[in-house]
Design a protein around this motif. Structure first.
Motif, short mmCIF file in Angstrom:
data_model
loop_
_atom_site.label_atom_id
_atom_site.label_comp_id
_atom_site.label_asym_id
_atom_site.label_seq_id
_atom_site.Cartn_x
_atom_site.Cartn_y
_atom_site.Cartn_z
N LEU A 115 -58.14 -57.23 -23.33
CA LEU A 115 -57.57 -56.13 -22.18
C LEU A 115 -57.85 -56.63 -20.80
N ASN A 116 -57.09 -55.99 -20.19
CA ASN A 116 -56.67 -56.51 -18.84
C ASN A 116 -56.30 -58.09 -18.36
N HIS A 117 -56.11 -58.81 -19.44
CA HIS A 117 -55.76 -60.16 -19.65
C HIS A 117 -54.35 -60.43 -19.96
N PHE A 118 -54.18 -60.13 -21.32
CA PHE A 118 -52.86 -60.48 -22.02
C PHE A 118 -52.90 -59.82 -23.42
N ALA A 119 -51.64 -59.68 -23.94
CA ALA A 119 -51.68 -59.13 -25.34
C ALA A 119 -50.64 -60.25 -26.02
N LEU A 120 -51.04 -60.45 -27.37
CA LEU A 120 -50.30 -61.43 -27.99
C LEU A 120 -49.39 -60.50 -29.23
N LEU A 121 -48.24 -60.93 -29.03
CA LEU A 121 -47.55 -60.48 -30.44
C LEU A 121 -46.70 -61.39 -31.18
N GLY A 122 -47.61 -61.84 -32.36
CA GLY A 122 -47.12 -62.63 -33.36
C GLY A 122 -46.05 -61.77 -34.40
N ILE A 123 -44.71 -62.73 -34.70
CA ILE A 123 -43.94 -62.40 -35.34
C ILE A 123 -43.64 -63.18 -36.48
N GLY A 124 -43.76 -62.75 -37.81
CA GLY A 124 -43.52 -63.91 -39.01
C GLY A 124 -42.04 -63.26 -39.55
N LEU A 125 -41.16 -64.02 -39.73
CA LEU A 125 -39.84 -63.58 -40.29
C LEU A 125 -39.30 -64.50 -41.18
N ASN A 126 -39.32 -63.99 -42.43
CA ASN A 126 -38.80 -64.81 -43.70
C ASN A 126 -37.03 -65.08 -43.15
N VAL A 127 -36.75 -66.41 -43.01
CA VAL A 127 -35.44 -66.35 -42.45
C VAL A 127 -34.76 -67.47 -43.56
N ASN A 128 -34.99 -68.80 -43.79
CA ASN A 128 -34.53 -69.72 -44.71
C ASN A 128 -35.45 -70.34 -45.66
N ASN A 129 -36.81 -69.81 -45.50
CA ASN A 129 -38.02 -70.22 -46.32
C ASN A 129 -37.79 -69.91 -47.94
N GLU A 130 -38.26 -70.42 -48.60
CA GLU A 130 -38.41 -70.03 -50.00
C GLU A 130 -39.60 -69.48 -50.24
N ILE A 131 -39.23 -68.30 -51.05
CA ILE A 131 -40.27 -67.19 -51.30
C ILE A 131 -41.06 -67.87 -52.66
N PRO A 132 -42.37 -67.94 -52.82
CA PRO A 132 -42.82 -68.23 -53.79
C PRO A 132 -42.67 -67.23 -55.04
N GLY A 133 -42.58 -67.94 -56.19
CA GLY A 133 -42.16 -67.10 -57.50
C GLY A 133 -42.88 -65.76 -57.84
N GLU A 134 -44.40 -66.15 -57.38
CA GLU A 134 -45.27 -64.99 -57.45
C GLU A 134 -45.21 -63.79 -56.80
N LEU A 135 -44.26 -63.99 -55.58
CA LEU A 135 -44.27 -62.98 -54.47
C LEU A 135 -42.86 -62.44 -54.45
N ARG A 136 -41.73 -62.97 -55.17
CA ARG A 136 -40.57 -62.64 -55.24
C ARG A 136 -40.43 -61.00 -55.62
N GLU A 137 -41.45 -60.32 -56.33
CA GLU A 137 -40.96 -58.97 -56.21
C GLU A 137 -41.53 -58.31 -55.14
N ARG A 138 -42.11 -58.63 -54.03
CA ARG A 138 -42.69 -57.90 -53.06
C ARG A 138 -42.07 -58.51 -51.61
N ALA A 139 -41.60 -59.66 -51.76
CA ALA A 139 -41.07 -60.48 -50.36
C ALA A 139 -39.68 -61.00 -50.40
N VAL A 140 -39.08 -60.99 -49.57
CA VAL A 140 -37.62 -61.64 -49.47
C VAL A 140 -37.29 -62.28 -48.28
N SER A 141 -36.19 -63.10 -48.15
CA SER A 141 -35.74 -63.90 -46.93
C SER A 141 -34.48 -63.46 -46.58
#
Length: 237
Positions: A115-141
């Motif tokens: 507060l009164n200094h800065f804010a950080l806005l982190g963004i992680g976006l799946n673009v070309n990366n491979e989604i691990p097999g165990e996550l494919r039902e819940r994540a996509v690129s």
């Protein structure tokens, strides 16, 4: 809006790196890494960050009341949804900080502030990366959805262009417009949801709305509850 981009091959976390330099760099500095060794989401959860994804943190220095700073997570989510739309991908915002496509997670937003200094806005976006097999039902690129690899710099440019628009609204105090847009792009309003806090089911009901403060309104058997914090899961029955 001009952006100063700091490019890294590898880093522990772009948010951690950005925090270290935030006091000494101008607003709109963007830290982008090809990969993160210890990327994280909310509550310190691990976020897999191999090459091919867009892993970035933006340093912002808004002169805004502390009550509005939590809404920056929506600014980031809206920017991602708009960037996805450039490729014909219909993203939706799962309160408070995920972007989904057809119910699968494609992006996560992490906002932190001093507060009164800065804010950080982190963004992680799946673009070309491979989604691990165990996550494919819940994540996509984006690559999975489109069937081809994308130019990461082009995706970054589209995210930053959209971010310029939404952050300009934020800085000018047009918070109502931001929240209206979040409601229109919501993946949860009108849906049965479970709200989990500290690993336990906190609420079970129907998400009615997101109010001007950013709280989720959930109708339960005991009336309407305002939820300011927690993880939301969609129920399909």
């Amino acid at each position: 809006m001009e952006w100063k981009i700091v490019r890294l091959t590898e880093v522990g976390s772009t948010n951690d790196y950005a925090r270290e330099i935030a006091d000494d760099v101008p607003e709109r500095t963007v830290v982008v890494a090809e990969r993160q060794r210890s990327g994280r989401g909310r509550n310190g959860r691990v976020w897999a960050s191999p090459e091919g994804g867009l892993w970035m943190t933006v340093v912002l220095k808004p002169r805004s009341g502390p009550e509005h700073v939590p809404k920056l997570v929506f600014v980031g989510a809206l920017a991602v949804v708009d960037a996805l739309a450039k490729y014909g991908i219909p993203g939706e915002i799962k309160w408070p900080n995920d972007v989904l496509v057809d119910g699968k997670k494609i992006a996560g937003i992490l906002s932190e502030c001093k507060l009164n200094h800065f804010a950080l806005l982190g963004i992680g976006l799946n673009v070309n990366n491979e989604i691990p097999g165990e996550l494919r039902e819940r994540a996509v690129s984006m690559k999975d959805l489109l069937g081809f690899e994308l130019d990461l710099d082009e995706v970054l440019h589209n995210v930053l262009r959209a971010l310029s628009y939404w952050y300009s609204l934020f800085k000018s105090g047009r918070h109502h417009e931001i929240m209206e847009s979040v409601r229109r792009r919501s993946a949860v309003i009108g849906r049965r949801v479970v709200v989990i806090e500290n690993g336990e089911v906190f609420l079970d009901g129907t998400a009615l709305d997101i109010d001007e403060s950013g709280a989720l309104l959930v109708e339960t058997g005991e009336g309407i509850q305002r939820v300011f914090y927690g993880d939301v899961s969609l129920r399909f029955f």
